[in-house]
Scaffold this motif. Structure first.
Motif, PDB file in Angstrom:
ATOM      1  N   MET A 141       0.711  -1.312  -0.087  1.00 33.06           N
ATOM      2  CA  MET A 141       0.108  -0.151  -0.110  1.00 33.06           C
ATOM      3  C   MET A 141       1.014   1.279  -0.011  1.00 33.06           C
ATOM      4  O   MET A 141       2.131   1.307   0.164  1.00 33.06           O
ATOM      5  CB  MET A 141      -0.944  -0.132   1.171  1.00 33.06           C
ATOM      6  CG  MET A 141      -0.055  -0.063   2.581  1.00 33.06           C
ATOM      7  SD  MET A 141      -1.032  -0.316   4.056  1.00 33.06           S
ATOM      8  CE  MET A 141      -1.262  -2.252   3.834  1.00 33.06           C
ATOM      9  N   ASP A 142       0.223   2.524  -0.273  1.00 34.85           N
ATOM     10  CA  ASP A 142       1.009   3.628   0.000  1.00 34.85           C
ATOM     11  C   ASP A 142       0.762   4.068   1.035  1.00 34.85           C
ATOM     12  O   ASP A 142       0.204   3.651   1.966  1.00 34.85           O
ATOM     13  CB  ASP A 142       0.590   4.463  -1.494  1.00 34.85           C
ATOM     14  CG  ASP A 142      -0.896   4.979  -1.133  1.00 34.85           C
ATOM     15  OD1 ASP A 142      -1.428   5.072  -0.094  1.00 34.85           O
ATOM     16  OD2 ASP A 142      -1.427   5.229  -2.395  1.00 34.85           O
ATOM     17  N   GLN A 145      -2.651   5.069   2.401  1.00 33.79           N
ATOM     18  CA  GLN A 145      -3.608   3.806   2.795  1.00 33.79           C
ATOM     19  C   GLN A 145      -2.773   3.439   4.287  1.00 33.79           C
ATOM     20  O   GLN A 145      -3.835   2.954   4.931  1.00 33.79           O
ATOM     21  CB  GLN A 145      -3.404   2.851   1.623  1.00 33.79           C
ATOM     22  CG  GLN A 145      -4.078   3.270   0.529  1.00 33.79           C
ATOM     23  CD  GLN A 145      -3.829   2.326  -0.548  1.00 33.79           C
ATOM     24  OE1 GLN A 145      -2.710   1.903  -0.859  1.00 33.79           O
ATOM     25  NE2 GLN A 145      -4.576   1.915  -1.752  1.00 33.79           N
ATOM     26  N   GLY A 148      -4.458   5.312   6.685  1.00 39.69           N
ATOM     27  CA  GLY A 148      -5.612   4.763   7.056  1.00 39.69           C
ATOM     28  C   GLY A 148      -5.782   3.798   7.944  1.00 39.69           C
ATOM     29  O   GLY A 148      -6.834   3.638   8.836  1.00 39.69           O
ATOM     30  N   PHE A 149      -5.010   2.700   7.544  1.00 38.08           N
ATOM     31  CA  PHE A 149      -5.029   1.368   8.519  1.00 38.08           C
ATOM     32  C   PHE A 149      -4.639   1.742   9.896  1.00 38.08           C
ATOM     33  O   PHE A 149      -5.241   1.349  10.649  1.00 38.08           O
ATOM     34  CB  PHE A 149      -4.114   0.407   7.496  1.00 38.08           C
ATOM     35  CG  PHE A 149      -3.938  -0.746   8.222  1.00 38.08           C
ATOM     36  CD1 PHE A 149      -5.020  -1.668   8.484  1.00 38.08           C
ATOM     37  CD2 PHE A 149      -2.829  -1.385   8.788  1.00 38.08           C
ATOM     38  CE1 PHE A 149      -5.032  -2.832   9.089  1.00 38.08           C
ATOM     39  CE2 PHE A 149      -2.547  -2.614   9.374  1.00 38.08           C
ATOM     40  CZ  PHE A 149      -3.751  -3.306   9.527  1.00 38.08           C
ATOM     41  N   VAL A 206     -10.037  -0.976   5.867  1.00 41.19           N
ATOM     42  CA  VAL A 206      -9.309  -0.098   4.896  1.00 41.19           C
ATOM     43  C   VAL A 206      -8.442  -0.917   3.986  1.00 41.19           C
ATOM     44  O   VAL A 206      -8.429  -0.417   2.964  1.00 41.19           O
ATOM     45  CB  VAL A 206      -8.227   0.759   5.983  1.00 41.19           C
ATOM     46  CG1 VAL A 206      -7.354   1.289   5.206  1.00 41.19           C
ATOM     47  CG2 VAL A 206      -9.221   1.622   6.783  1.00 41.19           C
ATOM     48  N   ILE A 207      -7.941  -2.019   4.300  1.00 40.20           N
ATOM     49  CA  ILE A 207      -6.985  -2.621   3.526  1.00 40.20           C
ATOM     50  C   ILE A 207      -7.797  -3.955   2.700  1.00 40.20           C
ATOM     51  O   ILE A 207      -7.095  -4.854   1.926  1.00 40.20           O
ATOM     52  CB  ILE A 207      -5.755  -3.235   4.137  1.00 40.20           C
ATOM     53  CG1 ILE A 207      -5.830  -4.273   5.174  1.00 40.20           C
ATOM     54  CG2 ILE A 207      -4.895  -1.959   4.625  1.00 40.20           C
ATOM     55  CD1 ILE A 207      -4.694  -4.881   5.794  1.00 40.20           C
ATOM     56  N   LEU A 210      -7.561  -4.211  -1.039  1.00 47.15           N
ATOM     57  CA  LEU A 210      -5.945  -4.225  -1.597  1.00 47.15           C
ATOM     58  C   LEU A 210      -5.483  -5.867  -1.983  1.00 47.15           C
ATOM     59  O   LEU A 210      -6.194  -6.820  -1.128  1.00 47.15           O
ATOM     60  CB  LEU A 210      -5.038  -3.682  -0.529  1.00 47.15           C
ATOM     61  CG  LEU A 210      -5.356  -2.397  -0.193  1.00 47.15           C
ATOM     62  CD1 LEU A 210      -4.226  -1.676   0.531  1.00 47.15           C
ATOM     63  CD2 LEU A 210      -5.432  -1.560  -1.241  1.00 47.15           C
TER      64      LEU A 210
END
Length: 249
Positions: A141-142, A145, A148-149, A206-207, A210
């Motif tokens: 993730m960037d 992200q 956010g996690f 959040v993830i 992904l």
């Protein structure tokens, strides 16, 4: 003659079975059979049947892995037991996946022991600590992200982490450090966590969308192999170092 008669009977049975008939149960009987520990003499057959399996399980669970030098305890948001587990995940993730992994996380609710006491650590003890067949997965993730996690983790009180640190303030993750460096929103990061968390477990979302990298490697096996390395080198396991989760609210 006997063989020929058997053939006729078989053909007749086949013909009957092929006829358009429907059978349905008309009555169901249920019986409960209990195991009475006071009647050992009457259960020797069952005991003898199960004994080889019990012996095999006990022998496997009693395998010595390494010695623990300091007590490891569970607490919130940061704990020595959680730091120990995430250290195991981070190191073994790098070895098994063969790539750079920046951080590893462990949801506190998944830690199923309150304490590991100093002394021998057996395979069975790791099964008590991590009884679930959760798989280790990597998620790339960037920085946005990842922030956010971490914010979602912080809103739930925080989780143990390895490879970084963060401060919880107003239910948000602040002062985030990854490998000792401030979080960069445009940079790519790879984290190790469980498939349970990555798929949205423990109220994580959040993830969830992904892409995951999964090689079928159990988190429990990661801990077992991590601990075994200490035993092979005749080293004791000490208390994890570093203040990783700071709560100010």
């Amino acid at each position: 003659m006997i063989r020929r008669m058997s053939l006729y009977i078989l053909i007749a049975c086949f013909a009957v079975s092929c006829s358009p008939k429907h059978f349905a149960p008309t009555q169901l009987n249920v019986y409960n059979y209990g195991m009475d520990a006071t009647k050992q003499g009457e259960q020797t057959g069952m005991k003898a049947f199960l004994q080889p399996y019990a012996d095999s399980v006990n022998n496997s669970m009693n395998i010595f892995l390494a010695n623990l030098d300091s007590p490891l305890t569970k607490s919130w948001p940061e704990c020595s037991l959680g730091s120990f587990m995430t250290d195991a995940y981070l190191e073994m993730a790098k070895k098994k996946f063969g790539k750079q992994v920046d951080m590893a996380f462990m949801n506190t609710g998944g830690i199923r022991m309150n304490q590991l006491t100093p002394g021998p650590i057996t395979k069975g003890k790791i099964y008590e600590l991590m009884p679930f067949d959760n798989l280790m997965v990597l998620v790339e993730m960037d920085g946005v992200q990842l922030q956010g996690f971490l914010d979602q983790i912080a809103s739930r009180g925080g989780w143990p982490v390895s490879g970084g640190s963060y401060t919880i303030a107003d239910k948000k993750a602040t002062n985030v450090l990854v490998n000792g460096k401030p979080l960069i929103s445009t940079q790519k990061y790879t984290i190790a966590t469980s498939d349970y968390v990555a798929n949205g477990g423990d109220d994580n979302s959040v993830i969830k969308t992904l892409v995951q990298q999964n090689i079928g490697y159990l988190q429990r096996d990661a801990i077992i192999e991590y601990v075994s390395e200490f035993g092979k080198q005749n080293k004791g396991i000490g208390k994890p170092t570093g203040e990783r989760v700071i709560r100010v609210d």
